[in-house]
Design an enzyme around this catalytic site. Structure first.
Site, PDB file in Angstrom:
ATOM      1  CG  ASP A 205      -3.868  -7.190  -2.610  1.00  0.00           C
ATOM      2  OD1 ASP A 205      -2.822  -7.444  -1.985  1.00  0.00           O
ATOM      3  OD2 ASP A 205      -4.834  -6.597  -2.085  1.00  0.00           O
ATOM      4  CB  SER A 206      -4.658 -10.545   0.291  1.00  0.00           C
ATOM      5  OG  SER A 206      -4.459  -9.183   0.618  1.00  0.00           O
TER       6      SER A 206
ATOM      7  CE1 TYR B  35      -5.005 -14.250   0.457  1.00  0.00           C
ATOM      8  CE2 TYR B  35      -3.019 -13.836  -0.806  1.00  0.00           C
ATOM      9  CZ  TYR B  35      -4.316 -14.293  -0.737  1.00  0.00           C
ATOM     10  OH  TYR B  35      -4.921 -14.810  -1.861  1.00  0.00           O
ATOM     11  N   GLY B  36      -1.989 -11.288   5.645  1.00  0.00           N
ATOM     12  CA  GLY B  36      -0.898 -10.894   6.543  1.00  0.00           C
ATOM     13  C   GLY B  36      -0.893 -11.574   7.894  1.00  0.00           C
TER      14      GLY B  36
ATOM     15  CB  CYS C  15      -0.419  -9.286  -1.993  1.00  0.00           C
ATOM     16  SG  CYS C  15      -0.601  -9.735  -0.273  1.00  0.00           S
ATOM     17  CG  ASN C  16       4.236  -5.149   0.207  1.00  0.00           C
ATOM     18  OD1 ASN C  16       5.386  -4.746   0.191  1.00  0.00           O
ATOM     19  ND2 ASN C  16       3.239  -4.467  -0.342  1.00  0.00           N
ATOM     20  CB  THR C  17       1.413 -10.757   2.796  1.00  0.00           C
ATOM     21  OG1 THR C  17       1.236  -9.601   3.616  1.00  0.00           O
ATOM     22  CG2 THR C  17       1.444 -12.000   3.644  1.00  0.00           C
TER      23      THR C  17
ATOM     24  CD  GLU D  92      -9.376  -3.892   3.968  1.00  0.00           C
ATOM     25  OE1 GLU D  92     -10.368  -4.510   4.399  1.00  0.00           O
ATOM     26  OE2 GLU D  92      -8.463  -4.433   3.310  1.00  0.00           O
TER      27      GLU D  92
ATOM     28  CB  CYS E 134       1.469  -3.171   3.929  1.00  0.00           C
ATOM     29  SG  CYS E 134      -0.247  -3.702   4.016  1.00  0.00           S
ATOM     30  CB  THR E 135      -1.577  -3.353  -0.706  1.00  0.00           C
ATOM     31  OG1 THR E 135      -2.186  -4.054   0.392  1.00  0.00           O
ATOM     32  CG2 THR E 135      -0.932  -4.327  -1.664  1.00  0.00           C
ATOM     33  CG  HIS E 136      -4.378  -1.868   3.113  1.00  0.00           C
ATOM     34  ND1 HIS E 136      -4.031  -3.015   2.434  1.00  0.00           N
ATOM     35  CD2 HIS E 136      -5.708  -1.979   3.389  1.00  0.00           C
ATOM     36  CE1 HIS E 136      -5.114  -3.783   2.308  1.00  0.00           C
ATOM     37  NE2 HIS E 136      -6.129  -3.173   2.869  1.00  0.00           N
TER      38      HIS E 136
HETATM   39  N1  DGL Z   1      -2.118  -6.970   0.716  1.00  0.00           N
HETATM   40  C1  DGL Z   1      -1.487  -7.202   1.993  1.00  0.00           C
HETATM   41  C2  DGL Z   1      -0.012  -6.773   1.912  1.00  0.00           C
HETATM   42  O1  DGL Z   1       0.373  -5.969   1.087  1.00  0.00           O
HETATM   43  C3  DGL Z   1      -2.196  -6.483   3.104  1.00  0.00           C
HETATM   44  C4  DGL Z   1      -3.564  -7.043   3.436  1.00  0.00           C
HETATM   45  C5  DGL Z   1      -3.509  -8.465   3.917  1.00  0.00           C
HETATM   46  O2  DGL Z   1      -2.969  -8.731   5.021  1.00  0.00           O
HETATM   47  O3  DGL Z   1      -4.005  -9.323   3.187  1.00  0.00           O
HETATM   48  O4  DGL Z   1       0.788  -7.253   2.679  1.00  0.00           O
END
Ligand code: DGL
Length: 268
Positions: A12-13, A44-45, A75-77, A154, A188-190
């Site tokens: 993940d990011s 990353y987003g 990470c979805n991004t 976060e 998104c992971t969060h």
């Molecule tokens: N992990 C990213 C996602 O799932 C979210 C955090 C980021 O922007 O890096 O898209």
């Protein structure tokens, strides 16, 4: 090492991918996992596609030093932007978050109107729309970028009775309810941490966690390939590209318990 005993590599990011790791550990407690969080480069987003691809290649180059039986793009991004390049460069069974969550949404929607909540880069990529249409050609997909949600979570602000959480979520949910979606993907992971808060605002909508969908799809994939580990008790390792202590402490938000296993900082 017996191939079943190899590791599931998860990247993940940064820290949010722990929602995916946690769903995997809950579903498959006996699997060995190695998590890499690119905390030096998050988020990353908000980054360009080129940067996200370059980071993702570096992340997987690191994980690929270990004996992996599967790679999970948590990470979805990264999954929406870098999947193709990862498939070209690495000879690994690759699992992700976008395809499983899209498949679930495409099958569960009753009115064929699906909302996506995600980072700006994921929304821009159109990856969810593309996957959902593969499973349901009638579906209309409405993507809503939610840039305030990652920093909010976060900072431990995700509880449903938090007024700040309520105000921000209502703003992001309004365009989706106007489009009369009956299903929303938390892309998104969060965002799975915001599940209760979101359901309290839109109880009529079916809300899908991409983290849970990813763990379910990984289980299906490993089971059908005879790759589920048979011994008891998985081993878990964590690596980050910046500040291991910060990651260890903040992991509590995402795992809702202390991390089991050491966290090591590495340069990649
Ligand atoms: N992990 C990213 C996602 O799932 C979210 C955090 C980021 O922007 O890096 O898209």
């Amino acid at each position: 090492m017996n191939s079943r005993d190899q590791y599931i590599g998860i990247f993940d990011s940064g820290i949010g991918g722990l929602t995916v790791a946690r769903s995997i550990m809950e579903k498959m407690p006996d699997e060995n996992t190695i998590y890499f969080g690119d905390t030096a480069h998050l988020p990353y987003g908000t980054k360009s596609e080129k940067q996200i691809r370059d980071f993702a290649v570096n992340d997987v180059t690191f994980l690929n030093r270990f004996s992996l039986k599967a790679l999970v793009i948590a990470c979805n991004t990264a999954d929406s932007v870098a999947r193709e390049v990862l498939e070209e460069k690495f000879d690994l069974p690759i699992f992700g978050v976008i395809e499983p969550a899209s498949r679930k949404a495409a099958h569960e929607t009753k009115n064929n109107r699906i909302g996506i909540m995600a980072t700006a880069a994921t929304c821009r990529s159109g990856a969810y729309e593309k996957q959902i249409r593969k499973y349901n050609a009638e579906a209309e997909v409405f993507a809503q970028p939610c840039p305030l949600l990652v920093p909010l979570v976060e900072n431990s602000r995700y509880k449903k009775d938090d007024p700040v959480v309520q105000i921000i979520l209502k703003e992001y949910l309004a365009p989706l309810t106007e489009k009369e979606v009956d299903t929303i993907v938390l892309g998104c992971t969060h965002y799975p941490l915001l599940m209760d808060a979101i359901c309290s605002i839109v109880p009529q909508i079916n809300v899908i966690s991409s983290s849970q969908a990813a763990a379910d799809a990984l289980y299906e994939g490993l089971s059908s390939g005879g790759m589920i580990r048979e011994e008891k008790g998985g081993e878990h390792r964590y690596y980050v590209s910046d500040d291991a202590e910060h990651f260890h402490d903040n992991a509590l938000i995402f795992m809702e318990k202390q991390l089991v296993g050491d966290v090591e900082q590495v340069s990649i």
